[in-house]
Design a protein around this motif. Structure first.
Motif, short mmCIF file in Angstrom:
data_model
loop_
_atom_site.label_atom_id
_atom_site.label_comp_id
_atom_site.label_asym_id
_atom_site.label_seq_id
_atom_site.Cartn_x
_atom_site.Cartn_y
_atom_site.Cartn_z
N MET A 194 -12.77 9.06 2.17
CA MET A 194 -13.44 9.00 1.00
C MET A 194 -14.46 9.97 0.79
O MET A 194 -14.72 10.46 -0.58
CB MET A 194 -14.21 7.35 0.99
N GLU A 195 -15.26 10.37 1.95
CA GLU A 195 -16.16 11.52 1.53
C GLU A 195 -15.31 12.71 1.14
O GLU A 195 -15.84 13.60 0.65
CB GLU A 195 -17.05 11.64 3.01
N ALA A 196 -14.28 12.94 1.89
CA ALA A 196 -13.62 14.36 1.62
C ALA A 196 -13.02 14.30 0.08
O ALA A 196 -13.03 15.37 -0.43
CB ALA A 196 -12.35 14.36 2.50
N ALA A 197 -12.81 13.09 -0.36
CA ALA A 197 -12.24 13.00 -1.76
C ALA A 197 -13.32 13.42 -2.94
O ALA A 197 -13.19 13.67 -3.90
CB ALA A 197 -11.59 11.55 -2.02
N ALA A 198 -14.67 12.77 -2.32
CA ALA A 198 -15.87 13.03 -3.23
C ALA A 198 -16.19 14.67 -3.07
O ALA A 198 -16.96 14.98 -4.07
CB ALA A 198 -16.78 11.98 -2.77
N GLU A 199 -16.18 15.02 -2.06
CA GLU A 199 -16.46 16.61 -1.77
C GLU A 199 -15.61 17.32 -1.01
O GLU A 199 -15.37 16.94 0.19
CB GLU A 199 -17.91 16.47 -1.27
N LEU A 211 0.91 -1.27 -0.04
CA LEU A 211 0.08 0.01 0.01
C LEU A 211 0.89 1.24 0.06
O LEU A 211 0.54 2.16 -0.59
CB LEU A 211 -0.82 0.07 1.44
N GLU A 212 1.94 1.20 0.83
CA GLU A 212 2.83 2.39 0.73
C GLU A 212 3.66 2.64 -0.60
O GLU A 212 3.78 3.81 -0.82
CB GLU A 212 3.94 2.13 1.94
N ILE A 213 3.93 1.65 -1.16
CA ILE A 213 4.59 1.90 -2.47
C ILE A 213 3.57 2.19 -3.84
O ILE A 213 4.00 2.22 -4.83
CB ILE A 213 5.54 0.90 -2.61
N GLY A 214 2.38 1.89 -3.24
CA GLY A 214 1.33 2.26 -4.36
C GLY A 214 1.05 0.94 -5.49
O GLY A 214 0.40 1.19 -6.27
N ASP A 215 1.45 -0.27 -5.09
CA ASP A 215 1.01 -1.34 -5.81
C ASP A 215 -0.21 -2.18 -5.06
O ASP A 215 0.27 -3.00 -4.28
CB ASP A 215 2.33 -2.42 -5.57
N PHE A 216 -1.08 -1.68 -5.43
CA PHE A 216 -2.50 -2.19 -4.94
C PHE A 216 -2.91 -3.27 -5.26
O PHE A 216 -3.48 -4.06 -4.37
CB PHE A 216 -3.58 -1.19 -5.02
N GLU A 217 -2.53 -3.87 -6.50
CA GLU A 217 -2.92 -5.19 -6.82
C GLU A 217 -2.34 -6.32 -6.07
O GLU A 217 -2.66 -7.49 -5.82
CB GLU A 217 -2.37 -5.38 -8.31
N ALA A 229 -6.86 -0.61 -0.92
CA ALA A 229 -6.32 -1.04 -2.18
C ALA A 229 -7.46 -0.99 -3.39
O ALA A 229 -7.28 -0.52 -4.23
CB ALA A 229 -5.97 -2.41 -1.84
N PHE A 230 -8.59 -1.42 -3.06
CA PHE A 230 -9.75 -1.32 -4.01
C PHE A 230 -10.10 0.04 -4.26
O PHE A 230 -10.31 0.42 -5.42
CB PHE A 230 -11.13 -2.27 -3.28
N TYR A 231 -10.23 1.10 -3.29
CA TYR A 231 -10.32 2.20 -3.54
C TYR A 231 -9.29 3.15 -4.48
O TYR A 231 -9.53 3.78 -5.49
CB TYR A 231 -10.18 3.09 -2.35
N ASN A 232 -7.91 2.62 -4.41
CA ASN A 232 -6.95 3.23 -5.19
C ASN A 232 -6.95 2.56 -6.45
O ASN A 232 -6.18 3.02 -7.48
CB ASN A 232 -5.57 2.98 -4.48
N LEU A 233 -7.59 1.32 -6.77
CA LEU A 233 -8.00 0.79 -8.01
C LEU A 233 -9.23 1.19 -8.82
O LEU A 233 -9.47 0.70 -9.57
CB LEU A 233 -7.68 -0.97 -7.82
N LYS A 234 -9.56 2.35 -8.28
CA LYS A 234 -10.97 2.94 -8.49
C LYS A 234 -12.30 1.84 -8.35
O LYS A 234 -13.26 2.15 -9.06
CB LYS A 234 -10.74 3.41 -10.05
N GLU A 235 -12.23 1.07 -7.47
CA GLU A 235 -13.37 0.10 -7.14
C GLU A 235 -14.03 0.63 -6.00
O GLU A 235 -13.97 0.24 -4.89
CB GLU A 235 -12.64 -1.19 -6.77
N TYR A 236 -14.59 1.99 -6.02
CA TYR A 236 -15.23 2.71 -5.06
C TYR A 236 -16.25 1.98 -4.52
O TYR A 236 -16.32 2.13 -3.19
CB TYR A 236 -15.44 3.97 -5.61
N ASP A 237 -17.15 1.37 -5.30
CA ASP A 237 -18.39 0.78 -4.45
C ASP A 237 -17.80 -0.58 -3.60
O ASP A 237 -18.27 -0.74 -2.63
CB ASP A 237 -19.35 0.17 -5.67
N GLU A 238 -16.89 -1.03 -4.38
CA GLU A 238 -16.40 -2.19 -3.32
C GLU A 238 -15.76 -1.67 -2.00
O GLU A 238 -15.72 -2.43 -1.09
CB GLU A 238 -15.53 -3.15 -4.40
#
Length: 403
Positions: free
Chosen positions: A193-198, A125-131, A159-168
């Motif tokens: 997540m709420e702060a990122a959305a608005e 997560l720290e290095i940004g390799d979310f998969e 990890a899912f959030y950073n892979l743009k799987e927001y709903d999951e």
């Protein structure tokens, strides 16, 4: 010819030649013995790890690595655990990963492997390799008798959030909160997540407040709340929360670095400098803070020499840092270091050659170097992006004209 060791021993009170000779022999024998032990331990480690390991720093072992040729002793596992811990504490997650992977490879299914996998998830997560973070989480879940903790689920959600799987991501966090309504990390991440959305979000503020109320010692909630207020231009409130973090955790690197940013926005150059320097003293490998310190030197201190040093320091850790390359290129161009400027400006573009400002600077540098054949295609790149770009059009006419 003077004997420096003899002179040193004489100063320590050992003036007799016999005494000096005895001490000298002890030094030589001890040094030789240490060298033999070091070489022996290195050879033993190489033998134990065998041909199935990959020691390349830039190429961590895959998640499914196994060591099958020979067992690795408990002492070796402890050494890898300790080394990984030190790297993680120093903010060098990429360096920790090969050690964690070795532990998982040779102790698969054991409690020590589960612990290593948890740290591996955080490192990815720290290095940004979310998969890979998700792959490590899946592997951890499949270890027999492992409890699927709230922290594991939160890391999966991140990890899912950073892979743009927001709903999951949101589904997982809500599932955690259904079971543990006062889970501070889950509440904090919901706030993020709420702060990122608005940008200005009453819902985000509520989640952050609930996280702090649930665990007043959870520094991450106060840090993220500070970020929220910073993004909304409320620097005084952000500063207050960061000071609360540092009151509990004086060595919190991110809080010091964030303080530096807030002082920079407030044009308080000296305070920003102190905060950035403190952050870098705690973690010299924080390339973003090196970059921010470079910006501070360049804009508020008008000190291009120190600015360039910090941009280069950022690039030593992360050579792909686009903005650091661009700033280093500008400073080099201003100081007549044209070949270096071209190298940095090329690197700042990377594979995304749509930034007209950077292309223009790069073409101008090649022009100053007298390299018309390289400058001309770059100006044409600019007109492909903006057919009406007046400077590029004029330069093309000039460079295509007969000499």
């Amino acid at each position: 010819m003077p004997n420096p060791i003899g002179n040193l021993l004489a100063k320590l009170g050992l003036k007799a030649e016999k005494e000096q000779s005895l001490v000298f022999r002890v030094i030589v024998i001890s040094t030789a013995l240490c060298a033999v032990l070091i070489v022996g331990f290195w050879a033993y480690s190489r033998y134990i790890l065998g041909a199935n390991t990959d020691n390349t720093i830039g190429n961590p072992l895959p998640i499914d690595v196994h060591f099958t040729t020979r067992d690795v002793g408990d002492l070796d596992i402890e050494a890898h655990e300790l080394t990984a811990q030190r790297y993680m504490q120093a903010g060098r997650a990429a360096k920790a990963l090969p050690h964690l992977l070795r532990i998982v490879g040779v102790r698969s299914g054991e409690p020590v492997a589960a612990d290593a996998l948890e740290r591996m998830i955080r490192a990815y997560l720290e290095i940004g390799d979310f998969e890979k973070a998700l792959a490590a989480a899946d592997r951890l879940i499949n270890i027999p008798n492992v409890t699927i903790s709230g922290s594991l689920q939160i890391n999966r959600a991140i990890a899912f959030y950073n892979l743009k799987e927001y709903d999951e991501s949101a589904r997982i966090i809500r599932e955690v909160l259904d079971k543990e309504p006062e889970n501070a990390p889950a509440l904090c991440f919901m706030g993020q997540m709420e702060a990122a959305a608005e940008t200005r979000s009453p819902a985000a503020e509520e989640y952050f407040r609930r996280a702090i109320a649930a665990d007043s010692n959870y520094a991450e909630a106060k840090y993220q709340f500070a970020r929220y207020f910073e993004n909304n231009g409320d620097y005084r409130t952000a500063l207050n929360f960061l000071q609360q973090v540092l009151a509990k955790e004086p060595l919190n690197v991110r809080a010091h670095a964030r303080l530096g940013m807030i002082y920079y926005y407030e044009l308080n150059a000296e305070a920003a400098l102190r905060s950035y320097q403190t952050a870098l003293a705690l973690n010299p490998f924080d390339y973003n803070t090196h970059y921010n310190l470079g910006e501070l030197y360049r804009t508020l201190f008008d000190d291009n020499e120190n600015a360039l040093r910090e941009f280069v320091a950022a690039l030593d850790v992360n050579p792909a840092h686009s903005d650091a390359n661009f700033r280093a290129g500008l400073i080099c161009a201003e100081n007549g270091m044209l070949k270096e400027a071209a190298r940095y400006l090329e690197a700042s573009l990377g594979e995304n050659r749509q930034d007209i400002r950077r292309l223009l600077q790069l073409a101008a540098v090649y022009e100053r170097l007298g390299d018309r054949n390289t400058a001309l295609p770059i100006y044409k790149e600019i007109t492909n992006i903006d057919p009406l770009h007046s400077i590029a059009i004029q330069k093309i006419k000039f460079l295509e004209a007969p000499e």
